[in-house]
Design a protein around this motif. Structure first.
Motif, PDB file in Angstrom:
ATOM      1  N   ARG A  35      53.259  34.167  45.311  1.00 40.64           N
ATOM      2  CA  ARG A  35      53.255  35.724  45.917  1.00 40.64           C
ATOM      3  C   ARG A  35      52.120  36.415  45.947  1.00 40.64           C
ATOM      4  NH1 ARG A  35      58.998  37.458  44.823  1.00 40.64           N
ATOM      5  NH2 ARG A  35      57.995  39.660  45.936  1.00 40.64           N
ATOM      6  N   ALA A  36      51.091  36.008  44.983  1.00 37.70           N
ATOM      7  CA  ALA A  36      49.790  36.496  44.977  1.00 37.70           C
ATOM      8  C   ALA A  36      48.846  35.504  44.563  1.00 37.70           C
ATOM      9  CB  ALA A  36      49.737  37.860  44.279  1.00 37.70           C
ATOM     10  N   SER A  38      44.294  35.707  43.187  1.00 32.87           N
ATOM     11  CA  SER A  38      43.140  36.565  43.297  1.00 32.87           C
ATOM     12  C   SER A  38      41.810  35.796  43.245  1.00 32.87           C
ATOM     13  CB  SER A  38      43.115  37.313  42.083  1.00 32.87           C
ATOM     14  OG  SER A  38      42.904  36.409  40.636  1.00 32.87           O
ATOM     15  N   SER A 120      53.423  43.835  38.303  1.00 33.78           N
ATOM     16  CA  SER A 120      53.943  43.419  39.517  1.00 33.78           C
ATOM     17  C   SER A 120      53.107  42.077  39.704  1.00 33.78           C
ATOM     18  CB  SER A 120      53.288  44.085  40.663  1.00 33.78           C
ATOM     19  OG  SER A 120      51.830  44.067  40.636  1.00 33.78           O
ATOM     20  N   GLU A 122      51.119  41.032  42.304  1.00 28.46           N
ATOM     21  CA  GLU A 122      49.695  41.227  42.694  1.00 28.46           C
ATOM     22  C   GLU A 122      48.865  41.437  41.323  1.00 28.46           C
ATOM     23  OE1 GLU A 122      51.814  42.217  46.000  1.00 28.46           O
ATOM     24  OE2 GLU A 122      52.211  42.812  44.073  1.00 28.46           O
ATOM     25  N   GLU A 123      49.399  42.238  40.275  1.00 31.69           N
ATOM     26  CA  GLU A 123      48.663  42.620  39.042  1.00 31.69           C
ATOM     27  C   GLU A 123      48.552  41.368  38.207  1.00 31.69           C
ATOM     28  OE1 GLU A 123      49.856  47.215  38.176  1.00 31.69           O
ATOM     29  OE2 GLU A 123      51.345  45.478  37.793  1.00 31.69           O
ATOM     30  N   LEU A 278      43.221  46.799  39.890  1.00 32.91           N
ATOM     31  CA  LEU A 278      42.863  46.233  41.196  1.00 32.91           C
ATOM     32  C   LEU A 278      41.999  46.785  41.832  1.00 32.91           C
ATOM     33  CD1 LEU A 278      46.735  45.272  42.159  1.00 32.91           C
ATOM     34  CD2 LEU A 278      45.090  43.916  40.681  1.00 32.91           C
ATOM     35  N   VAL A 281      43.575  44.925  47.640  1.00 34.60           N
ATOM     36  CA  VAL A 281      44.680  43.723  47.823  1.00 34.60           C
ATOM     37  C   VAL A 281      44.558  43.495  49.299  1.00 34.60           C
ATOM     38  CG1 VAL A 281      46.899  43.031  47.749  1.00 34.60           C
ATOM     39  CG2 VAL A 281      45.964  44.536  46.106  1.00 34.60           C
ATOM     40  N   ASP A 283      45.856  40.660  52.569  1.00 34.53           N
ATOM     41  CA  ASP A 283      46.662  39.711  53.192  1.00 34.53           C
ATOM     42  C   ASP A 283      46.053  38.298  53.209  1.00 34.53           C
ATOM     43  OD1 ASP A 283      48.958  41.688  53.365  1.00 34.53           O
ATOM     44  OD2 ASP A 283      48.321  42.122  55.540  1.00 34.53           O
ATOM     45  N   VAL A 304      42.500  40.849  45.057  1.00 33.99           N
ATOM     46  CA  VAL A 304      43.753  40.039  44.972  1.00 33.99           C
ATOM     47  C   VAL A 304      44.239  39.774  46.412  1.00 33.99           C
ATOM     48  CG1 VAL A 304      46.244  40.136  44.593  1.00 33.99           C
ATOM     49  CG2 VAL A 304      44.678  40.904  42.924  1.00 33.99           C
ATOM     50  N   ARG A 306      47.572  38.886  48.616  1.00 29.16           N
ATOM     51  CA  ARG A 306      48.932  38.653  48.846  1.00 29.16           C
ATOM     52  C   ARG A 306      49.512  37.705  49.911  1.00 29.16           C
ATOM     53  NH1 ARG A 306      49.744  43.663  50.736  1.00 29.16           N
ATOM     54  NH2 ARG A 306      50.022  44.871  48.637  1.00 29.16           N
TER      55      ARG A 306
END
Length: 307
Positions: A35-36, A38, A120, A122-123, A278, A281, A283, A304, A306
Motif C-alpha cells: 500500500r505504501a 518509503s 495510516s 503511508e505513515e 511525512l 507523498v 505516487d 513516501v 503510495r
C-alpha cells in the motif's frame, strides 16, 4: 505486477515504471500487497552504485526496503500471519532486487510485524528502517530515565524518532537542527540548538555538565565534536561514523530487521508516545521524484511512495 525498476547504476533518471513477474513465495515468506513504501538515503546510494562491494544488486532491481501493506499470500511455515493482516516492515534482503517499490513484495517473516492501528499505511511505511535505526541506537547506548541525550540531525527521518523514543524513556533531549526546524523539535519535546561551528559551546550553554549520550544520525565529524561534551561515563552511538566505536568506545549501528523492535515501536505509536512526520507523498509512477526529494537532504520527516 507494476514495479519501479532500474537496470544500471545512475541518477534518479534510471528509475522507470515496468511490468514484472509476481514474486515467488517461499516457506518462510509472505507476499504482501504493498500500500505504501518509503525512501531512505540508502536506497539512492545503492542506486547510484556507491555501495557496490558492500551490498549486492541484481538487475533489473526493484528498490525499497520499507513497506506497509496487506498480507496477500502466506508461506508454508508463516503461522504468525493470515491473509488480510495489515503489516509493516523493514524488508532488507541479502540482494537488492525484489524491493518494496512494487505492487507486491515477497517478505521474509522475520522482517514483518503488525501495523500500528493508529497509523495510516503511508505513515506506517515511513517507520521501519528509520524507526528501527533510532530504536537500536538508543537501545545500544543504554538511554534511560534522567539522562541528557544529544541527538544530531534531530529533525530528520531517524532523528525525529530518536528524540521521541528518548523522551518516552524519560530522558532530557537536546537536538541539533537548522533554525527553521527549531519549533518542530520543541513540539517533539526537544531543546533545539543550531548545528555548525560553535556547537559544543551552544550545547554547554544548556547542559553545563555535558551530556550522557550522543546519538549521531548525520556523520560528517560530529562524533569527534560530541566526544568533547560527553559527561564522565557518557557514550556515543553513530549510524554514520565507525570511529564512534573504534576511537571513542561507543557504538556503530547498522540496523537489522527486528520484529521485537517493530513491536516496541508499535506499542509507542498506539500509546500516543510516538508520531511520524511525512515530508511528501508521491505516487508509484513518480518514484524518481521521490528519490530526488530525498537526495536534497533537507526534508523534514520521510518521503513516501503510495502504491
Amino acid at each position: 505486477m507494476r514495479a519501479i525498476t532500474y537496470s544500471r547504476f545512475g541518477s534518479a533518471d534510471v528509475l522507470e515504471l515496468t511490468e514484472q513477474p509476481d514474486p515467488h513465495i517461499g516457506p518462510d515468506t509472505l507476499v504482501v500487497r504493498v500500500r505504501a513504501a518509503s525512501v531512505n538515503p540508502v536506497d539512492w546510494k545503492i542506486r547510484e552504485g556507491r555501495l557496490r562491494g558492500l551490498i549486492d544488486t541484481q538487475f533489473p532491481a526493484i528498490p525499497g526496503w520499507d513497506v506497509a501493506g496487506v498480507v496477500e499470500q502466506v508461506g508454508l511455515d508463516t503461522t504468525e500471519f493470515q491473509v488480510g493482516d495489515e503489516v509493516y516492515g523493514y524488508v532488507r534482503k541479502d540482494t537488492v532486487q525484489g524491493g518494496t517499490f512494487a505492487e507486491l513484495v515477497a517478505a521474509p517473516v522475520r522482517t514483518l510485524a503488525r501495523k500500528p492501528s493508529s497509523l495510516s499505511f503511508e505513515e506506517a511505511a515511513a517507520v521501519p528502517l528509520a524507526g528501527l535505526t533510532a530504536y537500536e541506537a538508543i537501545r545500544r547506548a543504554g538511554v534511560k530515565d534522567g539522562q541528557t541525550v544529544l541527538v544530531h540531525a534531530a529533525a530528520g527521518g531517524v532523528g525525529a524518532f530518536g528524540v521521541q523514543i528518548a523522551k518516552a524513556l524519560g530522558a532530557r533531549v537536546i537536538g541539533t537542527a537548522s533554525e527553521a526546524n527549531h519549533e518542530f523539535l520543541r513540539g517533539l519535546g526537544a531543546e533545539p540548538v543550531t548545528y555548525g561551528d560553535g556547537l559544543a559551546d551552544r550545547v554547554r550553554a544548556v547542559a553545563p555538565d555535558g551530556v550522557d549520550v550522543v546519538l549521531d544520525f548525520v556523520g560528517g565529524g560530529v562524533v569527534a565534536a560530541g566526544a568533547e561534551i560527553l559527561a564522565d561515563g557518557g557514550t556515543i552511538a553513530s549510524i554514520a561514523d565507525p570511529t564512534a566505536r573504534t576511537e571513542h568506545g561507543g557504538h556503530y549501528v547498522w540496523v537489522r530487521p527486528s520484529v521485537a523492535g517493530l513491536d516496541a515501536l508499535t506499542a509507542l505509536f498506539d500509546a500516543g508516545k510516538l508520531s511520524v512526520e511525512l515530508a511528501q507523498v508521491f505516487d508509484l509512477a513518480d518514484a524518481a521524484d521521490a528519490h530526488r526529494a530525498s537526495e536534497t537532504g533537507h526534508t523534514r520527516g520521510k518521503v513516501v511512495v503510495r502504491v
